[in-house]
Design an enzyme around this catalytic site. Structure first.
Site, PDB file in Angstrom:
ATOM      1  N   GLU A  45       0.795  -1.233   0.000  1.00 27.60           N
ATOM      2  CA  GLU A  45       0.000   0.000   0.000  1.00 27.60           C
ATOM      3  C   GLU A  45       0.826   1.281   0.000  1.00 27.60           C
ATOM      4  O   GLU A  45       1.043   1.905   1.040  1.00 27.60           O
ATOM      5  CB  GLU A  45      -0.949   0.006   1.213  1.00 27.60           C
ATOM      6  CG  GLU A  45      -1.881  -1.177   1.241  1.00 27.60           C
ATOM      7  CD  GLU A  45      -2.994  -1.052   2.269  1.00 27.60           C
ATOM      8  OE1 GLU A  45      -2.929  -0.138   3.098  1.00 27.60           O
ATOM      9  OE2 GLU A  45      -3.929  -1.855   2.206  1.00 27.60           O
ATOM     10  N   GLU A 100      -5.600  -8.558   0.830  1.00 20.81           N
ATOM     11  CA  GLU A 100      -6.258  -8.237   2.104  1.00 20.81           C
ATOM     12  C   GLU A 100      -7.723  -7.964   1.840  1.00 20.81           C
ATOM     13  O   GLU A 100      -8.069  -7.335   0.840  1.00 20.81           O
ATOM     14  CB  GLU A 100      -5.686  -6.964   2.773  1.00 20.81           C
ATOM     15  CG  GLU A 100      -4.317  -7.108   3.349  1.00 20.81           C
ATOM     16  CD  GLU A 100      -3.816  -5.817   4.001  1.00 20.81           C
ATOM     17  OE1 GLU A 100      -4.643  -4.952   4.377  1.00 20.81           O
ATOM     18  OE2 GLU A 100      -2.589  -5.681   4.128  1.00 20.81           O
TER      19      GLU A 100
END
Ligand code: PNW
Length: 452
Positions: free
Chosen positions: A170, A358
Site C-alpha cells: 500500500e 487483504e
C-alpha cells in the site's frame, strides 16, 4: 467432495488458495529482541499523541515468541497460504550494512514452521516499518536503493523455500498518510512537491526490488506487490458508467499502480501536479514497470462513480450519511467492490494473475457469557465480499487466491489496539488467542471451497 460442482451454491474453483494476512509490526512485538533496530513506527508510536492511548507495537501479539502457536491457528483453519511481512530492521538494524543473523534466523524458522504444516508463505518485504536509521526516510532516494539491497539479500537467503514475494504494501499509506496527512509514521505534513517525490521513491523502491529479487532467486519465483488500488464502482452497470469507473481507476491510482502498469505517469496527473510533479531520473521507469507475475490488491471499501462530461470523464458520488459502516468508520459497507476491484484492473492492464491480498473488517468484538465472540457482522461482511468475488472468478478473471485480514487482532496503526480485525480474539494482557465465530465460518468456507 467439498469441491463437487453444485449449481445452487457459490463454489470456488479447485486449487483456489485461501489464506490469512498479517504484518510484522502489527503482530510481532519483540521490538528490541534479538538485535532488532527501531523502525519509524517504533519512533512514531512512542511519540505522545500519535496513536490511540499511546499504544505501541512493543509487544503486540508477541508473535516473535509465539509464532508456532500462530501457525497452529492457521493449520486449524485449513488455509493453504499465509501472507506475512518481514521487519526490515530486524534483518538490517540500521537499514543497510551490518546484517542481524538472529533476525534472519527468526524468519527462516517461521518459514520452516509454515512449510512443515503445508502452508505456503507469501512474504511482503515491506509493510511500513521503515528502519529509523535511514536518514530522511522516504524523502531520500537512497532509501529506495537500500530497500533493493535488503530485498536482494533476504530473497537470496530464503529463496530456496519461499517462492512468492511481494515488494511493498500500500504505497499511499507509507507515502501520503506518513508524509502528507501525518496520520502514520513519520507523521509529516509536507508540501505537494515533496510528497510527490516521496511517492516516486516508493514506486522506485518497488521497481528496484523486483529487479533485485529476479537477479537473486531461482527461476519460477513469483514476484508481485500488495497495493490498495482505489476501487471505483459504477453506479449502474451500463457501458458509460463502467467506462467511467475505468477512467477513475486510472486517474485515482495515477501516482502508483497506473504508473507501474503503464511505465510512465499519465498526462492528466502530470498536468494536474504541474511544477510539483515528481522528478524522474533516467532508468527509473524501466525498473518501476518491471513485469510482475501477479498483482495483489487490498480491498476494504470503494468509491462510487458516474460518467460525466468533465475532462476526467467521471464524478465521484458522495456517500449518503446512511451508508452502513463497520466498526472502523472509514469502512463503508459496499461488498460489490471486490468484484469491481478485480474487473477494473484486469480489464485496464491485462494482469496475468491476481490475489486479494487483504480483505476484512474491524468489529466491536466482545466475549459473551458463553465465552464466545459471535462476530456476525464480520461474517456478513466476508460472506458478501466473497459472493461478489465469486462473480469475478466465474467470469474468468484470473483470481488465484484470497487473504483475509487478519489472522489475529493486532496493532491497528494509529488506532492502536482499539480496533480488532482478527478472526482470532487476542487478550492483550495474557496473549491468549480465541477463535471468533468468523474463524469457524472461514474454516468451513475453506473446507467447502464455497461461500455459504
Ligand atoms: C490496511 N484508511 O491499511 C493495511 O495494509 C493493514 O496493515 C491494516 O491493518 C488494514 O488495512 C486495516 O486497516 C489501511 O484509513 C489502513 O483508509 C487505513 C486505511 C486504509 C488501509
Amino acid at each position: 467432495s467439498g469441491s463437487a460442482p453444485n449449481p445452487t451454491r457459490l463454489q470456488y474453483p479447485e486449487g483456489f488458495l485461501w489464506g490469512c494476512a498479517t504484518a510484522s509490526y502489527q503482530i510481532e512485538g519483540g521490538a528490541k529482541d534479538g538485535g532488532r533496530g527501531p523502525s519509524l513506527w517504533d519512533v512514531f508510536s512512542h511519540t505522545p499523541g500519535k496513536t490511540h492511548e499511546g499504544d505501541t507495537g512493543d509487544v503486540a501479539d508477541d508473535s516473535y515468541h509465539l509464532y508456532k502457536e500462530d501457525v497452529r491457528l492457521l493449520k486449524n483453519l485449513g488455509v493453504q497460504t499465509y501472507r506475512m511481512s518481514m521487519s526490515w530492521s530486524r534483518i538490517f538494524p540500521e537499514g543497510k550494512g551490518k546484517v542481524n543473523q538472529t533476525g534472519v534466523d527468526y524468519y527462516s524458522n517461521v518459514v520452516d514452521e509454515l512449510l512443515k504444516n503445508n502452508i505456503t508463505p507469501y512474504i511482503t518485504l515491506f509493510h511500513w516499518d521503515t528502519p529509523a536509521a535511514l536518514a530522511g526516510g522516504w524523502q531520500n532516494r537512497d532509501t529506495s536503493k537500500a530497500f533493493a539491497d535488503y530485498a536482494a539479500f533476504i530473497t537470496k537467503k530464503l529463496g530456496d523455500r519461499v517462492k512468492h514475494w511481494m515488494t511493498t504494501n500500500e504505497f499511499v499509506c507509507f507515502t501520503d498518510l506518513g508524509y502528507k496527512i501525518g496520520q502514520f509514521a513519520p507523521g509529516l505534513k509536507l508540501p505537494d512537491a515533496q510528497v510527490n517525490q516521496v511517492r516516486h521513491h516508493g514506486i522506485l523502491a518497488h521497481g528496484l526490488a523486483v529487479q533485485a529479487i529476479r537477479a537473486n532467486t531461482p527461476s519460477g519465483t513469483q514476484v508481485g506487490l500488495a497495493e490498495n488500488a482505489t476501487v471505483y464502482v459504477p453506479i449502474i452497470e451500463t457501458k458509460e458508467h463502467v467506462e467511467a469507473a475505468q477512467k477513475a481507476t486510472r486517474l485515482g491510482n495515477a501516482p502508483f499502480l497506473t504508473a507501474l502498469m503503464e511505465g510512465k505517469y499519465m498526462n492528466l496527473y502530470l498536468e494536474r501536479e504541474g511544477a510539483n510533479a515528481p522528478k524522474v531520473e533516467e532508468g527509473d521507469f524501466k525498473a518501476i514497470s518491471s513485469p510482475l507475475d501477479f498483482v495483489g490488491i487490498n480491498v476494504y471499501t470503494p468509491f462510487f462513480v458516474r460518467a460525466d462530461d468533465s475532462k476526467q470523464g467521471y464524478a465521484e458520488i458522495p456517500y449518503p450519511t446512511s451508508q452502513p459502516k463497520m466498526a472502523s468508520p472509514w469502512i463503508l459497507l459496499a461488498p460489490e467492490c471486490l468484484y469491481w476491484a478485480v474487473r477494473n484492473v484486469v480489464d485496464l492492464w491485462k494482469i496475468p494473475a491476481l490475489y486479494i491480498t487483504e480483505n476484512g473488517t474491524s468489529s466491536d468484538d466482545v466475549i459473551n457469557s458463553a465465552g464466545r465472540i459471535d462476530d456476525i457482522d464480520r461474517i456478513m461482511y466476508l460472506r458478501n465480499h466473497l459472493s461478489h468475488l465469486h462473480r469475478a472468478v466465474s467470469e474468468g478473471y484470473p483470481v488465484k487466491g484470497y487473504f483475509l485480514w487478519s489472522l489475529l487482532d493486532n496493532f491497528e496503526w494509529a488506532d492502536g489496539y482499539s480496533k480488532r480485525f482478527g478472526i482470532h480474539y487476542v487478550d492483550f494482557k495474557t496473549q491468549k488467542r480465541t477463535p471468533k465465530l468468523s474463524a469457524e465460518w472461514y474454516k468451513n468456507t475453506i473446507a467447502q471451497n464455497a461461500v455459504l
